[in-house]
Design a protein around this motif. Structure first.
Motif, PDB file in Angstrom:
ATOM      1  N   VAL A  15       0.886  -1.162   0.000  1.00 57.40           N
ATOM      2  CA  VAL A  15       0.000   0.000   0.000  1.00 57.40           C
ATOM      3  C   VAL A  15       0.926   1.215   0.000  1.00 57.40           C
ATOM      4  O   VAL A  15       1.638   1.461   0.972  1.00 57.40           O
ATOM      5  N   VAL A  16       0.952   1.932  -1.111  1.00 57.36           N
ATOM      6  CA  VAL A  16       1.892   3.037  -1.263  1.00 57.36           C
ATOM      7  C   VAL A  16       1.185   4.343  -0.889  1.00 57.36           C
ATOM      8  O   VAL A  16       0.019   4.545  -1.239  1.00 57.36           O
ATOM      9  N   TYR A  17       1.899   5.211  -0.178  1.00 50.24           N
ATOM     10  CA  TYR A  17       1.329   6.497   0.255  1.00 50.24           C
ATOM     11  C   TYR A  17       2.324   7.586  -0.129  1.00 50.24           C
ATOM     12  O   TYR A  17       3.477   7.570   0.312  1.00 50.24           O
ATOM     13  N   CYS A  18       1.877   8.499  -0.957  1.00 52.75           N
ATOM     14  CA  CYS A  18       2.744   9.579  -1.442  1.00 52.75           C
ATOM     15  C   CYS A  18       2.546  10.831  -0.593  1.00 52.75           C
ATOM     16  O   CYS A  18       1.403  11.249  -0.378  1.00 52.75           O
ATOM     17  N   LEU A  19       3.626  11.407  -0.133  1.00 49.09           N
ATOM     18  CA  LEU A  19       3.504  12.672   0.601  1.00 49.09           C
ATOM     19  C   LEU A  19       4.686  13.563   0.318  1.00 49.09           C
ATOM     20  O   LEU A  19       5.748  13.106  -0.098  1.00 49.09           O
ATOM     21  N   ASP A  20       4.465  14.858   0.536  1.00 49.79           N
ATOM     22  CA  ASP A  20       5.524  15.835   0.426  1.00 49.79           C
ATOM     23  C   ASP A  20       5.840  16.272   1.852  1.00 49.79           C
ATOM     24  O   ASP A  20       4.943  16.780   2.546  1.00 49.79           O
ATOM     25  N   VAL A  21       7.059  16.069   2.290  1.00 50.53           N
ATOM     26  CA  VAL A  21       7.428  16.405   3.676  1.00 50.53           C
ATOM     27  C   VAL A  21       7.060  17.862   3.971  1.00 50.53           C
ATOM     28  O   VAL A  21       6.585  18.197   5.065  1.00 50.53           O
ATOM     29  N   GLU A  22       7.229  18.701   2.962  1.00 53.57           N
ATOM     30  CA  GLU A  22       7.000  20.138   3.102  1.00 53.57           C
ATOM     31  C   GLU A  22       5.562  20.498   3.519  1.00 53.57           C
ATOM     32  O   GLU A  22       5.330  21.525   4.149  1.00 53.57           O
ATOM     33  N   THR A  23       4.593  19.661   3.156  1.00 55.76           N
ATOM     34  CA  THR A  23       3.200  19.995   3.452  1.00 55.76           C
ATOM     35  C   THR A  23       2.538  18.996   4.397  1.00 55.76           C
ATOM     36  O   THR A  23       1.316  18.982   4.534  1.00 55.76           O
ATOM     37  N   PHE A  24       3.348  18.128   5.055  1.00 55.74           N
ATOM     38  CA  PHE A  24       2.735  17.073   5.873  1.00 55.74           C
ATOM     39  C   PHE A  24       2.548  17.504   7.322  1.00 55.74           C
ATOM     40  O   PHE A  24       1.438  17.559   7.826  1.00 55.74           O
ATOM     41  N   LEU A  25       3.631  17.829   8.011  1.00 53.96           N
ATOM     42  CA  LEU A  25       3.510  18.331   9.386  1.00 53.96           C
ATOM     43  C   LEU A  25       4.739  19.158   9.744  1.00 53.96           C
ATOM     44  O   LEU A  25       5.870  18.687   9.622  1.00 53.96           O
ATOM     45  N   ASP A  26       4.485  20.377  10.208  1.00 53.88           N
ATOM     46  CA  ASP A  26       5.560  21.312  10.544  1.00 53.88           C
ATOM     47  C   ASP A  26       5.817  21.235  12.043  1.00 53.88           C
ATOM     48  O   ASP A  26       5.020  21.751  12.836  1.00 53.88           O
ATOM     49  N   TRP A  27       6.919  20.642  12.445  1.00 55.31           N
ATOM     50  CA  TRP A  27       7.160  20.408  13.867  1.00 55.31           C
ATOM     51  C   TRP A  27       7.862  21.572  14.550  1.00 55.31           C
ATOM     52  O   TRP A  27       7.774  21.742  15.759  1.00 55.31           O
ATOM     53  N   GLU A 408      -8.436  22.981  13.759  1.00 59.85           N
ATOM     54  CA  GLU A 408      -7.942  24.357  13.919  1.00 59.85           C
ATOM     55  C   GLU A 408      -7.702  25.015  12.553  1.00 59.85           C
ATOM     56  O   GLU A 408      -7.582  24.310  11.556  1.00 59.85           O
ATOM     57  N   PRO A 409      -7.609  26.359  12.542  1.00 63.69           N
ATOM     58  CA  PRO A 409      -7.491  27.048  11.242  1.00 63.69           C
ATOM     59  C   PRO A 409      -6.332  26.547  10.366  1.00 63.69           C
ATOM     60  O   PRO A 409      -6.489  26.396   9.168  1.00 63.69           O
ATOM     61  N   ASN A 410      -5.162  26.293  10.951  1.00 62.31           N
ATOM     62  CA  ASN A 410      -4.055  25.760  10.149  1.00 62.31           C
ATOM     63  C   ASN A 410      -4.161  24.235   9.990  1.00 62.31           C
ATOM     64  O   ASN A 410      -3.233  23.593   9.522  1.00 62.31           O
ATOM     65  N   GLY A 411      -5.235  23.681  10.440  1.00 58.38           N
ATOM     66  CA  GLY A 411      -5.426  22.241  10.305  1.00 58.38           C
ATOM     67  C   GLY A 411      -4.439  21.429  11.121  1.00 58.38           C
ATOM     68  O   GLY A 411      -4.203  20.249  10.823  1.00 58.38           O
ATOM     69  N   GLY A 412      -3.850  22.066  12.146  1.00 54.79           N
ATOM     70  CA  GLY A 412      -2.879  21.329  12.956  1.00 54.79           C
ATOM     71  C   GLY A 412      -1.588  21.062  12.212  1.00 54.79           C
ATOM     72  O   GLY A 412      -0.686  20.393  12.711  1.00 54.79           O
ATOM     73  N   PHE A 413      -1.454  21.621  11.013  1.00 54.14           N
ATOM     74  CA  PHE A 413      -0.229  21.413  10.231  1.00 54.14           C
ATOM     75  C   PHE A 413       0.936  22.168  10.851  1.00 54.14           C
ATOM     76  O   PHE A 413       2.070  21.691  10.884  1.00 54.14           O
ATOM     77  N   SER A 414       0.648  23.358  11.392  1.00 52.71           N
ATOM     78  CA  SER A 414       1.718  24.221  11.896  1.00 52.71           C
ATOM     79  C   SER A 414       1.103  25.232  12.852  1.00 52.71           C
ATOM     80  O   SER A 414      -0.063  25.614  12.706  1.00 52.71           O
ATOM     81  N   ASN A 415       1.906  25.705  13.815  1.00 47.32           N
ATOM     82  CA  ASN A 415       1.443  26.791  14.678  1.00 47.32           C
ATOM     83  C   ASN A 415       1.935  28.148  14.189  1.00 47.32           C
ATOM     84  O   ASN A 415       1.776  29.150  14.884  1.00 47.32           O
ATOM     85  N   ALA A 416       2.559  28.174  13.013  1.00 52.28           N
ATOM     86  CA  ALA A 416       3.029  29.459  12.472  1.00 52.28           C
ATOM     87  C   ALA A 416       1.820  30.304  12.048  1.00 52.28           C
ATOM     88  O   ALA A 416       0.707  29.792  11.900  1.00 52.28           O
ATOM     89  N   VAL A 435     -12.978  18.873   7.529  1.00 49.89           N
ATOM     90  CA  VAL A 435     -12.274  17.668   7.069  1.00 49.89           C
ATOM     91  C   VAL A 435     -10.941  17.581   7.805  1.00 49.89           C
ATOM     92  O   VAL A 435     -10.051  18.404   7.568  1.00 49.89           O
ATOM     93  N   ASN A 436     -10.803  16.648   8.725  1.00 45.56           N
ATOM     94  CA  ASN A 436      -9.531  16.508   9.434  1.00 45.56           C
ATOM     95  C   ASN A 436      -9.400  15.107  10.021  1.00 45.56           C
ATOM     96  O   ASN A 436     -10.390  14.392  10.190  1.00 45.56           O
ATOM     97  N   VAL A 437      -8.167  14.753  10.308  1.00 47.53           N
ATOM     98  CA  VAL A 437      -7.869  13.419  10.834  1.00 47.53           C
ATOM     99  C   VAL A 437      -8.476  13.228  12.218  1.00 47.53           C
ATOM    100  O   VAL A 437      -9.122  12.216  12.511  1.00 47.53           O
ATOM    101  N   ALA A 438      -8.260  14.234  13.094  1.00 46.13           N
ATOM    102  CA  ALA A 438      -8.628  14.063  14.506  1.00 46.13           C
ATOM    103  C   ALA A 438     -10.082  13.628  14.659  1.00 46.13           C
ATOM    104  O   ALA A 438     -10.399  12.739  15.449  1.00 46.13           O
ATOM    105  N   GLU A 439     -10.979  14.257  13.919  1.00 46.75           N
ATOM    106  CA  GLU A 439     -12.398  13.931  14.081  1.00 46.75           C
ATOM    107  C   GLU A 439     -12.807  12.637  13.384  1.00 46.75           C
ATOM    108  O   GLU A 439     -13.794  12.024  13.765  1.00 46.75           O
TER     109      GLU A 439
END
Ligand code: GLC
Length: 557
Positions: A15-27, A408-416, A435-439
């Motif tokens: 099962v292949v999952y494509c993601l761009d690190v840049e838009t996945f989660l900003d730690w 949240e407004p940034n979708g939890g992607f980043s607190n910036a 539309v979000n994972v948490a819910e």
């Protein structure tokens, strides 16, 4: 076939999952996703059932083509982290039985790559022949990939007064793969990342990459480009044993087999099935399964190690270039009625849920198909929660908005601050608050839970990846009924492209008396008559997966 013969062909039912690190989660909250963020979500991906991560380009880049313009093939873009952070992700993935592959973009470099800077500096530069130069503008120019953005594939370089080849943007000069020194560099690049723990590559733009100079005159070509692809596969095999080359080859069926290496299957390990993807959308638009059924039936038969990669959406425009003009118009009219939903005259910039106006029945039917079509499924990040696109981001990149984790407004992607984000978050009816994972994560009725079920069932059904495939005859045009068969077992899948419920009489070939078909996505079963016939009910836009259980079978369902 015995398990022991096949266990190492892991990609056959991955099962292949494509993601761009840049838009996945900003730690680190600088607005840009990073490897530290991805590390935080490896368990999420494992829980989803992903077995192979495909990382979009993470190399240093001026970012004029979202990282597909590279200045250092050995580096990690400092905005995303460093090699240590990447290795940490590889280790965590490995620990959870997950492989990692990455984009290998060696058709071209960025024009800021030191090789190109040296190459363009003078005709006598030792790097001159790393790229494809012509004194005169070749006649018979091939068409550009980006109509409206580029006018051709040769660009005059003022410094030396010669033209260089760029199959893509003019800031992406093509490497000269006829040059043995370039080939050596490409092998070294592959070797480097394999040694670090990658299990192979998604190979960008394969036909352009392996071709010689398209301006070459007859008799002046460098030989069969496929010999080069064979040598890369052999190199990968020597270095890894079980690494893969998953190739981007958007060409008609006749040509696809050659990129697998013909009957020898010694070139690409996998190819995306662009033909079936395009016909799938035609089937959806027409509410007629025939175009997809024909596309699947027209696949060249593959030898054991080779495999198709199925997808409904990738990171580019949803290209419809292999449909006829009339067919493409049908899909445009159905799913991209406004001009600004289209790009390059051939593609759509929307994601699946917005194209289907959010209709949950059609969306689920589509994903049920993705995971039951013969081959290996590939998801693009966010598909599992039904993300939409952000049309404020121009063109193809509309689908590359930040992953939506929380309401949240940034979708939890980043607190910036929102204006500092690498790309704006979706801001309409598909925004994070909807539309979000948490819910969805703990909600049994959510799309995420549904996709998780599909993945779990797919992984329990190795016949989908391994088996022979047959479309079953039945009279309803809206329905695709197919069976996949391997020595481990058989599965029948039914998909209704139309809104009306149907009742189907189906005959499953070669079944023993007393065979039952047991539902895998819900409870239910149908016992076949002695001649293998049964009646199957299917809702509007309905789908069913059914395991064929012969008397005495010990197969789990
Ligand atoms: C491939 C990629 C695309 C990129 C192009 C040039 O088609 O999928 O995103 O722009 O290659 O590298």
């Amino acid at each position: 076939m015995k398990k022991t013969d096949t266990a190492d062909l892991w990609w056959k039912n991955a099962v292949v999952y494509c993601l761009d690190v840049e838009t996945f989660l900003d730690w680190n909250n600088d607005g840009v996703g990073d490897f530290a963020g991805l590390a935080q979500r490896i368990d999420y991906l494992a829980e989803l059932g992903v077995t192979c991560l495909w990382l979009m380009p993470f190399y240093p880049t001026p970012d004029r083509d979202d990282g597909y313009d590279i200045t250092d093939f050995y580096g990690v873009d400092s905005r995303l982290g460093h090699h240590g952070d990447l290795v940490e992700v590889l280790r965590m993935a490995k620990d959870r039985g997950m492989r990692v592959i990455a984009d290998l973009v060696v058709n071209h470099t960025s024009d800021q790559h030191p090789w190109f800077k040296a190459s363009r500096s003078s005709v006598t530069s030792p790097y001159r022949d790393f790229y494809v130069w012509r004194k005169d503008l070749p006649t018979n120019q091939p068409e550009t990939v980006f109509p409206g953005q580029e006018s051709g594939v040769w660009e005059l370089d003022e410094k030396t007064g010669e033209y260089y080849l760029h199959r893509f943007y003019r800031h992406q000069p093509d490497l000269n793969v006829e040059n043995p020194a370039v080939r050596e560099e490409i092998a070294k690049i592959m070797g480097f990342w394999l040694e670090l723990g990658l299990s192979g590559f998604r190979v960008d733009a394969v036909p352009f990459f392996i071709e010689g100079d398209p301006g070459a005159v007859a008799g002046d070509e460098y030989g069969d480009p496929h010999d080069y692809l064979k040598s890369l596969r052999a190199f990968l095999g020597r270095r890894t044993g079980d690494g893969i080359l998953l190739g981007e080859v958007n060409l008609p069926r006749e040509e696809q087999l050659t990129y697998f290496g013909g009957e020898a299957f010694d070139e690409l390990t996998m190819q995306f099935d662009f033909v079936a993807m395009q016909k799938f959308y035609l089937s959806l638009a027409r509410e007629d399964a025939a175009p997809l059924a024909e596309a699947l039936a027209s696949r060249p038969r593959l030898g054991q190690p080779a495999q198709w990669a199925n997808f409904l959406r990738n990171h580019d425009e949803l290209t419809l270039d292999q449909l006829s003009d009339a067919e493409r118009d049908e899909v445009f009219t159905a799913f991209a009625p406004d001009e600004d939903m289209r790009v390059f005259g051939r593609g759509i910039i929307r994601r699946l849920p917005t194209m289907l106006s959010g209709d949950p029945r059609r969306i689920r039917m589509a994903y049920s198909l993705l995971f039951s079509m013969p081959g290996t499924p590939v998801l693009f990040y966010g598909e599992e929660i039904g993300m939409g696109e952000n049309r404020d981001i121009s063109g193809r990149e509309a689908v590359r908005s930040p992953m939506q984790w929380t309401p949240e407004p940034n979708g939890g992607f980043s607190n910036a601050k929102p204006r500092r984000l690498t790309a704006p978050v979706v801001d309409d009816g598909y925004a994070p608050r909807f539309v979000n994972v948490a819910e969805q994560r703990h909600e049994p009725g959510s799309l995420l839970s549904f996709i998780r079920t599909l993945i779990r069932t797919y992984r329990n059904s190795s016949e989908i990846g391994w088996g022979d495939f047959e479309v079953l005859d039945q009279p309803n045009r809206a329905v695709l009924a197919h069976v996949v068969s391997a020595s481990e077992g058989r599965m029948v899948a039914l998909h209704n492209f139309g809104p009306d419920p149907v009742s189907l009489e189906l005959t499953i070939p070669d079944t023993a008396a007393g065979t039952r078909l047991v539902d895998l996505l819900t409870t239910g079963e149908v016992t076949l008559s002695d001649d293998g016939a049964g009646r199957f009910e299917l809702g509007g836009y309905g789908y069913r997966w059914l395991r064929v259980i012969e008397p005495g079978s010990r197969r789990l369902y």
